[in-house]
Motif scaffolding. Structure first.
Motif, PDB file in Angstrom:
ATOM      1  N   MET A 126      16.566  14.030   7.555  1.00  0.00           N
ATOM      2  CA  MET A 126      16.093  14.931   6.509  1.00  0.00           C
ATOM      3  C   MET A 126      14.598  14.802   6.247  1.00  0.00           C
ATOM      4  SD  MET A 126      19.255  14.632   3.790  1.00  0.00           S
ATOM      5  CE  MET A 126      18.558  15.869   2.691  1.00  0.00           C
ATOM      6  N   GLN A 127      14.172  13.653   5.786  1.00  0.00           N
ATOM      7  CA  GLN A 127      12.779  13.478   5.382  1.00  0.00           C
ATOM      8  C   GLN A 127      11.770  13.783   6.494  1.00  0.00           C
ATOM      9  OE1 GLN A 127      10.471  10.823   6.075  1.00  0.00           O
ATOM     10  NE2 GLN A 127       8.911  11.568   4.637  1.00  0.00           N
ATOM     11  N   PRO A 128      12.002  13.334   7.739  1.00  0.00           N
ATOM     12  CA  PRO A 128      11.017  13.660   8.784  1.00  0.00           C
ATOM     13  C   PRO A 128      10.918  15.158   9.052  1.00  0.00           C
ATOM     14  CG  PRO A 128      12.408  11.826   9.462  1.00  0.00           C
ATOM     15  CD  PRO A 128      13.037  12.407   8.239  1.00  0.00           C
ATOM     16  N   LEU A 129      12.044  15.875   8.926  1.00  0.00           N
ATOM     17  CA  LEU A 129      12.040  17.309   9.211  1.00  0.00           C
ATOM     18  C   LEU A 129      11.356  18.102   8.112  1.00  0.00           C
ATOM     19  CD1 LEU A 129      15.615  17.618  10.729  1.00  0.00           C
ATOM     20  CD2 LEU A 129      13.439  17.693  11.938  1.00  0.00           C
ATOM     21  N   HIS A 130      11.556  17.709   6.857  1.00  0.00           N
ATOM     22  CA  HIS A 130      10.835  18.466   5.830  1.00  0.00           C
ATOM     23  C   HIS A 130       9.353  18.112   5.844  1.00  0.00           C
ATOM     24  CE1 HIS A 130       9.871  15.737   2.468  1.00  0.00           C
ATOM     25  NE2 HIS A 130      11.098  15.267   2.427  1.00  0.00           N
ATOM     26  N   MET A 131       9.001  16.909   6.311  1.00  0.00           N
ATOM     27  CA  MET A 131       7.582  16.589   6.483  1.00  0.00           C
ATOM     28  C   MET A 131       6.979  17.407   7.624  1.00  0.00           C
ATOM     29  SD  MET A 131       6.569  14.548   4.177  1.00  0.00           S
ATOM     30  CE  MET A 131       5.003  14.031   4.868  1.00  0.00           C
ATOM     31  N   LEU A 132       7.756  17.597   8.701  1.00  0.00           N
ATOM     32  CA  LEU A 132       7.275  18.368   9.836  1.00  0.00           C
ATOM     33  C   LEU A 132       6.988  19.809   9.450  1.00  0.00           C
ATOM     34  CD1 LEU A 132       6.732  18.424  12.898  1.00  0.00           C
ATOM     35  CD2 LEU A 132       9.146  18.957  13.233  1.00  0.00           C
ATOM     36  N   SER A 133       7.699  20.304   8.431  1.00  0.00           N
ATOM     37  CA  SER A 133       7.494  21.693   8.023  1.00  0.00           C
ATOM     38  C   SER A 133       6.056  21.962   7.583  1.00  0.00           C
ATOM     39  CB  SER A 133       8.468  22.060   6.900  1.00  0.00           C
ATOM     40  OG  SER A 133       8.124  21.396   5.692  1.00  0.00           O
ATOM     41  N   ARG A 134       5.364  20.927   7.114  1.00  0.00           N
ATOM     42  CA  ARG A 134       3.960  21.101   6.723  1.00  0.00           C
ATOM     43  C   ARG A 134       3.101  21.542   7.900  1.00  0.00           C
ATOM     44  NH1 ARG A 134       2.420  15.855   2.934  1.00  0.00           N
ATOM     45  NH2 ARG A 134       3.961  16.209   1.278  1.00  0.00           N
ATOM     46  N   TYR A 135       3.427  21.023   9.086  1.00  0.00           N
ATOM     47  CA  TYR A 135       2.628  21.319  10.270  1.00  0.00           C
ATOM     48  C   TYR A 135       3.017  22.647  10.917  1.00  0.00           C
ATOM     49  CZ  TYR A 135       1.436  16.442   9.600  1.00  0.00           C
ATOM     50  OH  TYR A 135       1.010  15.258   9.044  1.00  0.00           O
ATOM     51  N   MET A 136       4.138  23.221  10.464  1.00  0.00           N
ATOM     52  CA  MET A 136       4.580  24.495  11.017  1.00  0.00           C
ATOM     53  C   MET A 136       3.920  25.674  10.329  1.00  0.00           C
ATOM     54  SD  MET A 136       8.652  23.831  11.318  1.00  0.00           S
ATOM     55  CE  MET A 136       8.910  25.514  11.862  1.00  0.00           C
ATOM     56  N   GLU A 137       3.381  25.439   9.143  1.00  0.00           N
ATOM     57  CA  GLU A 137       2.895  26.556   8.332  1.00  0.00           C
ATOM     58  C   GLU A 137       1.819  27.359   9.038  1.00  0.00           C
ATOM     59  OE1 GLU A 137       1.288  27.468   3.816  1.00  0.00           O
ATOM     60  OE2 GLU A 137       2.090  25.496   4.329  1.00  0.00           O
ATOM     61  N   GLU A 138       0.947  26.709   9.778  1.00  0.00           N
ATOM     62  CA  GLU A 138      -0.140  27.427  10.449  1.00  0.00           C
ATOM     63  C   GLU A 138       0.378  28.380  11.503  1.00  0.00           C
ATOM     64  OE1 GLU A 138      -3.103  24.853  11.980  1.00  0.00           O
ATOM     65  OE2 GLU A 138      -3.612  23.972  10.036  1.00  0.00           O
ATOM     66  N   TYR A 141       0.852  -1.180   0.000  1.00  0.00           N
ATOM     67  CA  TYR A 141       0.000   0.000   0.000  1.00  0.00           C
ATOM     68  C   TYR A 141       0.894   1.238   0.000  1.00  0.00           C
ATOM     69  CZ  TYR A 141      -3.081  -3.571   1.988  1.00  0.00           C
ATOM     70  OH  TYR A 141      -3.780  -4.719   2.214  1.00  0.00           O
ATOM     71  N   SER A 142       0.438   2.319  -0.661  1.00  0.00           N
ATOM     72  CA  SER A 142       1.277   3.517  -0.679  1.00  0.00           C
ATOM     73  C   SER A 142       0.458   4.768  -0.910  1.00  0.00           C
ATOM     74  CB  SER A 142       2.330   3.430  -1.786  1.00  0.00           C
ATOM     75  OG  SER A 142       1.744   3.664  -3.056  1.00  0.00           O
ATOM     76  N   PHE A 143       1.145   5.910  -0.817  1.00  0.00           N
ATOM     77  CA  PHE A 143       0.616   7.191  -1.262  1.00  0.00           C
ATOM     78  C   PHE A 143       1.587   7.728  -2.295  1.00  0.00           C
ATOM     79  CE2 PHE A 143       0.453  11.923  -0.607  1.00  0.00           C
ATOM     80  CZ  PHE A 143      -0.724  12.109  -1.304  1.00  0.00           C
ATOM     81  N   TRP A 144       1.087   8.126  -3.435  1.00  0.00           N
ATOM     82  CA  TRP A 144       1.943   8.410  -4.586  1.00  0.00           C
ATOM     83  C   TRP A 144       2.942   9.529  -4.351  1.00  0.00           C
ATOM     84  CZ3 TRP A 144       1.546  12.969  -7.683  1.00  0.00           C
ATOM     85  CH2 TRP A 144       0.488  13.830  -7.346  1.00  0.00           C
ATOM     86  N   GLN A 145       2.614  10.541  -3.514  1.00  0.00           N
ATOM     87  CA  GLN A 145       3.506  11.675  -3.308  1.00  0.00           C
ATOM     88  C   GLN A 145       4.546  11.443  -2.220  1.00  0.00           C
ATOM     89  OE1 GLN A 145       0.634  14.944  -2.792  1.00  0.00           O
ATOM     90  NE2 GLN A 145       1.518  15.851  -4.632  1.00  0.00           N
ATOM     91  N   SER A 146       4.445  10.377  -1.478  1.00  0.00           N
ATOM     92  CA  SER A 146       5.366  10.126  -0.376  1.00  0.00           C
ATOM     93  C   SER A 146       6.752   9.744  -0.884  1.00  0.00           C
ATOM     94  CB  SER A 146       4.819   8.987   0.497  1.00  0.00           C
ATOM     95  OG  SER A 146       5.823   8.491   1.342  1.00  0.00           O
ATOM     96  N   SER A 147       7.781  10.454  -0.405  1.00  0.00           N
ATOM     97  CA  SER A 147       9.145  10.096  -0.815  1.00  0.00           C
ATOM     98  C   SER A 147       9.571   8.773  -0.200  1.00  0.00           C
ATOM     99  CB  SER A 147      10.133  11.208  -0.432  1.00  0.00           C
ATOM    100  OG  SER A 147      10.174  11.405   0.965  1.00  0.00           O
ATOM    101  N   CYS A 148       8.990   8.414   0.939  1.00  0.00           N
ATOM    102  CA  CYS A 148       9.279   7.097   1.534  1.00  0.00           C
ATOM    103  C   CYS A 148       8.759   5.987   0.621  1.00  0.00           C
ATOM    104  CB  CYS A 148       8.629   6.982   2.906  1.00  0.00           C
ATOM    105  SG  CYS A 148       9.255   8.120   4.131  1.00  0.00           S
ATOM    106  N   SER A 149       7.527   6.160   0.138  1.00  0.00           N
ATOM    107  CA  SER A 149       6.983   5.184  -0.797  1.00  0.00           C
ATOM    108  C   SER A 149       7.797   5.147  -2.082  1.00  0.00           C
ATOM    109  CB  SER A 149       5.533   5.533  -1.135  1.00  0.00           C
ATOM    110  OG  SER A 149       4.707   5.415  -0.004  1.00  0.00           O
ATOM    111  N   PRO A 151      15.046   9.899  -4.625  1.00  0.00           N
ATOM    112  CA  PRO A 151      13.749  10.534  -4.362  1.00  0.00           C
ATOM    113  C   PRO A 151      13.872  11.780  -3.485  1.00  0.00           C
ATOM    114  CG  PRO A 151      13.594   8.163  -4.095  1.00  0.00           C
ATOM    115  CD  PRO A 151      15.048   8.479  -4.199  1.00  0.00           C
ATOM    116  N   GLN A 152      14.803  11.757  -2.508  1.00  0.00           N
ATOM    117  CA  GLN A 152      14.972  12.908  -1.634  1.00  0.00           C
ATOM    118  C   GLN A 152      15.455  14.128  -2.414  1.00  0.00           C
ATOM    119  OE1 GLN A 152      14.210  13.043   1.739  1.00  0.00           O
ATOM    120  NE2 GLN A 152      14.536  15.239   1.445  1.00  0.00           N
ATOM    121  N   ILE A 153      16.380  13.918  -3.348  1.00  0.00           N
ATOM    122  CA  ILE A 153      16.871  15.024  -4.168  1.00  0.00           C
ATOM    123  C   ILE A 153      15.759  15.557  -5.071  1.00  0.00           C
ATOM    124  CG2 ILE A 153      18.475  15.637  -6.022  1.00  0.00           C
ATOM    125  CD1 ILE A 153      20.454  13.620  -4.749  1.00  0.00           C
ATOM    126  N   ALA A 154      14.975  14.652  -5.644  1.00  0.00           N
ATOM    127  CA  ALA A 154      13.868  15.081  -6.497  1.00  0.00           C
ATOM    128  C   ALA A 154      12.882  15.949  -5.729  1.00  0.00           C
ATOM    129  CB  ALA A 154      13.164  13.856  -7.085  1.00  0.00           C
TER     130      ALA A 154
END
Length: 206
Positions: free
Chosen positions: A101-113, A22-30, A161-164
């Protein structure tokens, strides 16, 4: 997506019992798992490339790093070299991407508010660039065409994927990281990487 034991692995004498992914298409982990499974020719078993939570028989694994360590079970197209130093370099590079790297740039989504989109972008870029500087230093003396030589290994699977994502989503200028840019250019030319692109996944249109 499920498979029964009528399917045989591409280069292994054992039989696949049942694989569900199972996956989500935009996830760099996937994305990194799709890339790795394509290298191992799992696309012959699962042309839809649904991944990230992987069910292999009675085993359920939801972490991309842990999924890729099924390397020990599925030996075709190894993701880790035999030589201990190169093996350690691959694991270290993968860990930097996965943990720092990846967890921190994901966390940035929750900082925007709380801090706004501009501060969020700057915060994410700071941590991504910090990770890339560490990776550039780590791999600068060991690269060939790929991260640790002539073959694609786990470091490449995590890096590409991380560079992309870094360049497209966070506008990171890779000219500061010539070693990493060379690795990415080599990876993105691979058909296995092209098949793993987010926009080519079935759920991208959903």
């Amino acid at each position: 997506m499920e498979f029964d034991n009528s399917h045989k692995k591409a280069t292994d004498s054992t039989w696949v019992s049942k694989i569900v992914m199972y996956s989500f298409w935009q996830s760099s982990c996937s994305w990194r798992v799709r890339f790795a499974l394509n290298l191992k020719e799992f696309d012959k078993l699962n042309p839809l490339h649904y991944v990230h939570v992987l069910v292999d028989g009675d085993v359920v694994i939801s972490d991309s790093y842990a999924i890729l360590l099924l390397e020990e079970k599925y030996h075709q197209r190894p993701l880790l070299p035999v030589e201990p130093q190169l093996r350690a370099l691959n694991l270290q590079a993968a860990s930097i991407v996965s943990s720092n790297m990846q967890p921190l740039h994901m966390l940035s989504r929750y900082m925007e508010e709380s801090v706004g989109p501009e501060e969020k972008q700057l915060w994410a870029k700071f941590h991504i660039q910090k990770g890339f500087r560490a990776l550039e230093k780590l791999l600068s003396g060991s690269t060939g065409k790929y991260a640790t030589g002539k073959e694609v290994y786990m470091a490449d699977v995590f890096l590409a994927p991380q560079i992309a994502v870094a360049t497209k989503r966070f506008n990171i200028d890779m000219s500061e990281f010539p070693t990493l840019r060379k690795i990415y250019d080599s990876c993105k030319a691979l058909p296995e990487f092209q098949a793993s692109l987010p926009e080519r996944q079935p759920d991208a249109a959903l």
